[in-house]
Design a protein around this motif. Sequence first.
Motif, mmCIF file in Angstrom:
data_model
loop_
_atom_site.group_PDB
_atom_site.id
_atom_site.type_symbol
_atom_site.label_atom_id
_atom_site.label_comp_id
_atom_site.label_asym_id
_atom_site.label_seq_id
_atom_site.Cartn_x
_atom_site.Cartn_y
_atom_site.Cartn_z
ATOM 1 N N ARG A 5 -3.610 17.255 15.818
ATOM 2 C CA ARG A 5 -3.034 18.607 15.717
ATOM 3 C C ARG A 5 -3.222 19.170 14.309
ATOM 4 O O ARG A 5 -3.609 20.327 14.146
ATOM 5 N N GLU A 6 -2.935 18.341 13.302
ATOM 6 C CA GLU A 6 -3.062 18.793 11.914
ATOM 7 C C GLU A 6 -4.509 19.142 11.572
ATOM 8 O O GLU A 6 -4.781 20.176 10.967
ATOM 9 N N ILE A 7 -5.428 18.282 11.959
ATOM 10 C CA ILE A 7 -6.848 18.483 11.644
ATOM 11 C C ILE A 7 -7.380 19.724 12.356
ATOM 12 O O ILE A 7 -8.085 20.543 11.765
ATOM 13 N N ILE A 8 -7.037 19.880 13.618
ATOM 14 C CA ILE A 8 -7.483 21.055 14.381
ATOM 15 C C ILE A 8 -6.912 22.329 13.775
ATOM 16 O O ILE A 8 -7.602 23.344 13.665
ATOM 17 N N SER A 9 -5.644 22.286 13.329
ATOM 18 C CA SER A 9 -5.025 23.473 12.726
ATOM 19 C C SER A 9 -5.720 23.876 11.427
ATOM 20 O O SER A 9 -5.647 25.030 11.008
ATOM 21 N N LEU A 10 -6.427 22.938 10.795
ATOM 22 C CA LEU A 10 -7.167 23.229 9.563
ATOM 23 C C LEU A 10 -8.595 23.705 9.856
ATOM 24 O O LEU A 10 -9.369 23.928 8.933
ATOM 25 N N GLY A 11 -8.931 23.833 11.134
ATOM 26 C CA GLY A 11 -10.255 24.327 11.510
ATOM 27 C C GLY A 11 -11.370 23.317 11.288
ATOM 28 O O GLY A 11 -12.531 23.687 11.162
ATOM 29 N N ILE A 12 -11.019 22.042 11.254
ATOM 30 C CA ILE A 12 -12.030 20.999 11.054
ATOM 31 C C ILE A 12 -12.571 20.596 12.419
ATOM 32 O O ILE A 12 -11.816 20.356 13.354
ATOM 33 N N GLU A 13 -13.903 20.527 12.489
ATOM 34 C CA GLU A 13 -14.550 20.164 13.747
ATOM 35 C C GLU A 13 -15.334 18.874 13.571
ATOM 36 O O GLU A 13 -15.842 18.594 12.486
ATOM 37 N N GLY A 14 -15.423 18.119 14.658
ATOM 38 C CA GLY A 14 -16.184 16.882 14.606
ATOM 39 C C GLY A 14 -15.997 16.063 15.861
ATOM 40 O O GLY A 14 -15.448 16.528 16.853
ATOM 41 N N LYS A 15 -16.437 14.840 15.800
ATOM 42 C CA LYS A 15 -16.371 13.914 16.938
ATOM 43 C C LYS A 15 -15.298 12.877 16.658
ATOM 44 O O LYS A 15 -15.390 12.114 15.699
ATOM 45 N N TRP A 16 -14.262 12.876 17.493
ATOM 46 C CA TRP A 16 -13.178 11.907 17.373
ATOM 47 C C TRP A 16 -13.613 10.570 17.967
ATOM 48 O O TRP A 16 -14.308 10.530 18.988
ATOM 49 N N VAL A 17 -13.187 9.497 17.354
ATOM 50 C CA VAL A 17 -13.415 8.162 17.908
ATOM 51 C C VAL A 17 -12.409 7.972 19.046
ATOM 52 O O VAL A 17 -11.230 8.289 18.896
ATOM 53 N N GLU A 18 -12.891 7.487 20.180
ATOM 54 C CA GLU A 18 -12.004 7.247 21.317
ATOM 55 C C GLU A 18 -10.961 6.213 20.921
ATOM 56 O O GLU A 18 -11.260 5.255 20.206
ATOM 57 N N GLU A 19 -9.734 6.383 21.411
ATOM 58 C CA GLU A 19 -8.632 5.487 21.031
ATOM 59 C C GLU A 19 -8.942 4.026 21.322
ATOM 60 O O GLU A 19 -8.570 3.145 20.563
ATOM 61 N N ASN A 20 -9.642 3.743 22.416
ATOM 62 C CA ASN A 20 -9.952 2.344 22.763
ATOM 63 C C ASN A 20 -11.082 1.765 21.907
ATOM 64 O O ASN A 20 -11.369 0.579 21.992
ATOM 65 N N ASN A 21 -11.711 2.593 21.064
ATOM 66 C CA ASN A 21 -12.786 2.123 20.181
ATOM 67 C C ASN A 21 -12.338 1.989 18.726
ATOM 68 O O ASN A 21 -13.150 1.676 17.862
ATOM 69 N N LEU A 22 -11.070 2.244 18.435
ATOM 70 C CA LEU A 22 -10.606 2.175 17.051
ATOM 71 C C LEU A 22 -10.665 0.733 16.542
ATOM 72 O O LEU A 22 -10.258 -0.197 17.236
ATOM 73 N N HIS A 23 -11.170 0.572 15.326
ATOM 74 C CA HIS A 23 -11.344 -0.757 14.742
ATOM 75 C C HIS A 23 -11.561 -0.631 13.239
ATOM 76 O O HIS A 23 -11.817 0.459 12.736
ATOM 77 N N PHE A 24 -11.465 -1.754 12.541
ATOM 78 C CA PHE A 24 -11.963 -1.784 11.171
ATOM 79 C C PHE A 24 -13.045 -2.842 11.101
ATOM 80 O O PHE A 24 -12.958 -3.897 11.699
ATOM 81 N N THR A 25 -14.105 -2.494 10.386
ATOM 82 C CA THR A 25 -15.328 -3.275 10.362
ATOM 83 C C THR A 25 -15.384 -4.178 9.137
ATOM 84 O O THR A 25 -15.117 -3.730 8.026
ATOM 85 N N TYR A 26 -15.767 -5.424 9.350
ATOM 86 C CA TYR A 26 -16.031 -6.350 8.251
ATOM 87 C C TYR A 26 -17.503 -6.286 7.862
ATOM 88 O O TYR A 26 -17.845 -6.419 6.706
ATOM 89 N N ARG A 27 -18.353 -6.079 8.901
ATOM 90 C CA ARG A 27 -19.786 -6.051 8.620
ATOM 91 C C ARG A 27 -20.530 -5.418 9.788
ATOM 92 O O ARG A 27 -20.313 -5.772 10.942
ATOM 93 N N PHE A 28 -21.414 -4.459 9.461
ATOM 94 C CA PHE A 28 -22.318 -3.885 10.450
ATOM 95 C C PHE A 28 -23.627 -4.642 10.335
ATOM 96 O O PHE A 28 -24.201 -4.744 9.248
ATOM 97 N N LEU A 29 -24.099 -5.208 11.435
ATOM 98 C CA LEU A 29 -25.322 -6.003 11.410
ATOM 99 C C LEU A 29 -26.546 -5.203 11.801
ATOM 100 O O LEU A 29 -27.658 -5.544 11.421
ATOM 101 N N GLY A 30 -26.367 -4.172 12.609
ATOM 102 C CA GLY A 30 -27.511 -3.407 13.098
ATOM 103 C C GLY A 30 -28.177 -4.142 14.247
ATOM 104 O O GLY A 30 -27.537 -4.902 14.972
ATOM 105 N N ASP A 31 -29.470 -3.925 14.386
ATOM 106 C CA ASP A 31 -30.220 -4.522 15.494
ATOM 107 C C ASP A 31 -30.532 -5.989 15.200
ATOM 108 O O ASP A 31 -31.189 -6.301 14.209
#
Length: 183
Positions: free
Chosen positions: A23-49
């Motif tokens: 709500r706060e972010i939308i009220s500030l006119g910020i647009e973007g792609k939200w991370v789905e709630e079931n995908n929330l995480h913190f990363t230790y390392r991105f390995l790639g392919d």
Amino acid sequence: MKKRLFVATMVSLPSEEISFIKREIISLGIEGKWVEENNLHFTYRFLGDVSVLFIPQIEREFKEKISLIEKRKVELKGIGVFPDVKTARVLWVGVEGDLTDIKSAVDELLEPFGFEKERRVFKPHVTLMRIKKLRHRTKFSYFLSKMREKKFLSMEVKQVSLIESVLTSKGPLYKPLKVVDLR
């Protein structure tokens, strides 16, 4: 054949907190792609392919090394952006707590597979949104300063996962390949 992998701890932020932030972010006119709630995480390392030939070995090392680490408490606290307010591209919630032994173990177990230790400072965070359009920088900056000390959740880190990220037109799908319980 290759799979796109990363090592992370999955997070479940309370829905009311996510709704408040949205709500706060939308009220500030910020647009973007939200991370789905079931995908929330913190990363230790991105390995790639990573070649599928290495994955069983990585999984074995991952289980062996990570299962020796003790559970610990962390706090999800504060909202920030990368790289900075002027050119914000990622909106995140900070993760406070000592995760250096997990990060070090992940880096060490990956070295024999050709992954060099990361040089950048490890700053655990939960990405909420990839920002595409930012308006009202001054108001946004004020919002971030108000939210710097906001506590969202205290949680125990009980598991670390090796996750495959399958990119689709609707966003990434995360498939845990190996979930290891901490002791």
